[in-house]
Design a protein around this motif. Sequence first.
Motif, PDB file in Angstrom:
ATOM      1  N   GLY A  91      99.308  51.072  22.529  1.00 44.54           N
ATOM      2  CA  GLY A  91      98.618  51.424  23.755  1.00 44.54           C
ATOM      3  C   GLY A  91      99.480  51.725  24.954  1.00 44.54           C
ATOM      4  O   GLY A  91      98.958  52.102  25.984  1.00 44.54           O
ATOM      5  N   TRP A  92     100.827  51.552  24.879  1.00 45.16           N
ATOM      6  CA  TRP A  92     101.630  51.897  26.040  1.00 45.16           C
ATOM      7  C   TRP A  92     103.053  52.241  25.627  1.00 45.16           C
ATOM      8  O   TRP A  92     103.484  51.936  24.537  1.00 45.16           O
ATOM      9  CB  TRP A  92     101.665  50.744  27.049  1.00 45.16           C
ATOM     10  N   SER A  93     103.748  52.867  26.539  1.00 49.31           N
ATOM     11  CA  SER A  93     105.140  53.233  26.298  1.00 49.31           C
ATOM     12  C   SER A  93     106.054  52.148  26.840  1.00 49.31           C
ATOM     13  O   SER A  93     105.779  51.551  27.873  1.00 49.31           O
ATOM     14  CB  SER A  93     105.470  54.558  26.990  1.00 49.31           C
ATOM     15  N   ILE A  94     107.141  51.889  26.147  1.00 46.57           N
ATOM     16  CA  ILE A  94     108.082  50.871  26.585  1.00 46.57           C
ATOM     17  C   ILE A  94     108.701  51.229  27.925  1.00 46.57           C
ATOM     18  O   ILE A  94     109.128  50.369  28.683  1.00 46.57           O
ATOM     19  CB  ILE A  94     109.195  50.662  25.520  1.00 46.57           C
ATOM     20  N   GLU A  95     108.738  52.514  28.255  1.00 47.46           N
ATOM     21  CA  GLU A  95     109.346  52.943  29.505  1.00 47.46           C
ATOM     22  C   GLU A  95     108.385  52.793  30.690  1.00 47.46           C
ATOM     23  O   GLU A  95     108.802  52.769  31.833  1.00 47.46           O
ATOM     24  CB  GLU A  95     109.786  54.408  29.404  1.00 47.46           C
ATOM     25  N   ASP A  96     107.079  52.729  30.398  1.00 44.85           N
ATOM     26  CA  ASP A  96     106.097  52.807  31.472  1.00 44.85           C
ATOM     27  C   ASP A  96     105.779  51.473  32.126  1.00 44.85           C
ATOM     28  O   ASP A  96     105.654  51.382  33.337  1.00 44.85           O
ATOM     29  CB  ASP A  96     104.796  53.421  30.946  1.00 44.85           C
ATOM     30  N   CYS A  97     105.587  50.433  31.311  1.00 45.33           N
ATOM     31  CA  CYS A  97     105.140  49.172  31.882  1.00 45.33           C
ATOM     32  C   CYS A  97     105.413  48.040  30.927  1.00 45.33           C
ATOM     33  O   CYS A  97     105.757  48.243  29.778  1.00 45.33           O
ATOM     34  CB  CYS A  97     103.648  49.236  32.206  1.00 45.33           C
ATOM     35  N   SER A  98     105.259  46.836  31.408  1.00 42.63           N
ATOM     36  CA  SER A  98     105.477  45.664  30.580  1.00 42.63           C
ATOM     37  C   SER A  98     104.190  45.299  29.866  1.00 42.63           C
ATOM     38  O   SER A  98     103.108  45.717  30.255  1.00 42.63           O
ATOM     39  CB  SER A  98     105.906  44.484  31.454  1.00 42.63           C
ATOM     40  N   PRO A  99     104.263  44.468  28.809  1.00 45.12           N
ATOM     41  CA  PRO A  99     103.048  44.022  28.142  1.00 45.12           C
ATOM     42  C   PRO A  99     102.104  43.311  29.112  1.00 45.12           C
ATOM     43  O   PRO A  99     100.889  43.466  29.030  1.00 45.12           O
ATOM     44  CB  PRO A  99     103.577  43.074  27.066  1.00 45.12           C
TER      45      PRO A  99
ATOM     46  N   VAL B 253     117.931  42.748  19.657  1.00 46.91           N
ATOM     47  CA  VAL B 253     116.561  42.645  20.149  1.00 46.91           C
ATOM     48  C   VAL B 253     116.532  41.930  21.491  1.00 46.91           C
ATOM     49  O   VAL B 253     117.030  40.806  21.612  1.00 46.91           O
ATOM     50  CB  VAL B 253     115.671  41.890  19.136  1.00 46.91           C
ATOM     51  N   GLY B 254     115.980  42.592  22.482  1.00 43.45           N
ATOM     52  CA  GLY B 254     115.749  41.966  23.780  1.00 43.45           C
ATOM     53  C   GLY B 254     114.367  41.337  23.787  1.00 43.45           C
ATOM     54  O   GLY B 254     113.366  42.049  23.725  1.00 43.45           O
ATOM     55  N   SER B 255     114.298  40.017  23.839  1.00 45.56           N
ATOM     56  CA  SER B 255     113.019  39.326  23.766  1.00 45.56           C
ATOM     57  C   SER B 255     112.458  39.054  25.164  1.00 45.56           C
ATOM     58  O   SER B 255     113.142  39.241  26.171  1.00 45.56           O
ATOM     59  CB  SER B 255     113.172  38.009  23.005  1.00 45.56           C
ATOM     60  N   LYS B 256     111.204  38.601  25.185  1.00 43.49           N
ATOM     61  CA  LYS B 256     110.499  38.233  26.419  1.00 43.49           C
ATOM     62  C   LYS B 256     110.326  39.428  27.348  1.00 43.49           C
ATOM     63  O   LYS B 256     110.509  39.331  28.563  1.00 43.49           O
ATOM     64  CB  LYS B 256     111.201  37.071  27.131  1.00 43.49           C
ATOM     65  N   ARG B 257     109.949  40.564  26.778  1.00 42.61           N
ATOM     66  CA  ARG B 257     109.736  41.772  27.575  1.00 42.61           C
ATOM     67  C   ARG B 257     108.631  41.573  28.609  1.00 42.61           C
ATOM     68  O   ARG B 257     108.586  42.262  29.627  1.00 42.61           O
ATOM     69  CB  ARG B 257     109.434  42.940  26.658  1.00 42.61           C
ATOM     70  N   ASP B 258     107.717  40.644  28.358  1.00 36.26           N
ATOM     71  CA  ASP B 258     106.642  40.387  29.313  1.00 36.26           C
ATOM     72  C   ASP B 258     107.172  39.807  30.628  1.00 36.26           C
ATOM     73  O   ASP B 258     106.449  39.759  31.620  1.00 36.26           O
ATOM     74  CB  ASP B 258     105.611  39.430  28.706  1.00 36.26           C
ATOM     75  N   LEU B 259     108.451  39.386  30.644  1.00 34.91           N
ATOM     76  CA  LEU B 259     109.077  38.851  31.866  1.00 34.91           C
ATOM     77  C   LEU B 259     110.080  39.854  32.440  1.00 34.91           C
ATOM     78  O   LEU B 259     111.037  39.460  33.107  1.00 34.91           O
ATOM     79  CB  LEU B 259     109.781  37.528  31.558  1.00 34.91           C
TER      80      LEU B 259
END
Length: 256
Positions: free
Chosen positions: A13-21, A179-185
């Motif tokens: 549903g979204w692009s990694i470049e556009d926004c965070s989870p 792997v870069g984890s915790k993308r929501d932060l």
Amino acid sequence: MLLENDRFRNTVGWSIEDCSPMECRKDSATAAVNEVVFQASQPAAVVSPDRRGMVETLSIAVIGAPGVGKTSIIRQFIYNDFSETYTPTQTRYMYRPSVILNGVMYDLKILDVPPISSFPSSPSQEWLDERCRGVRSANAYILVYDICCVESFEYVKMIRQQIMDNRVGSSCEVPILVVGSKRDLQRHRFTQRRAVSVLVKKTWKCGYVECSAKYNWHVLLLFKELLGIAVARGLRPNHTSLRLQGALHRNRCNVM
């Protein structure tokens, strides 16, 4: 009977470049597709007995500093499960899921490695330290860091260099995915994603993915990416396309 289009979970549903989870989750337009259960619209194809006998085994060592989310990523991939409670990994665990890639079944041995001070430099060191057993001989590596913690990235940098130094003759071929984890932060990240991605892909010649175990975002993608690298480097060289089909069989996943 093994079904090739077995049921599995993924996030879209979204692009990694556009926004965070987190940001996309707040958006009502995308929240509805934050977690989707994919199922074949047509009757699932059955893998023939001959193909079932052709099972590739891939050993994957997941390494990272304390608290970066290694176990959370693995458990989200296998069980669709996430716990807010942090439990440090004290001993080595092995998970045994199976996946199907382009109709070929792969048995994965995923090693959840507790924090180690260094990559084992010799078979004897690997054997003497129980935490390191199976690490040196792994077929592929997932090196996890916390995008909000520069020290965890420095740890990955050190381990990656030690893998290159100590796997003489095979270091250039062994698949490594950072792997870069915790993308929501991501608002608290220590540097821009592009800077890390360029370093990892261009200089280190490794794969790079960011994910959020909490929101099951890009977790499936990172394992697909690693399998893609492994296939490209000779695990199964005859495939022209890479498509991870739903094949997580919970009854075949054991914690040892």
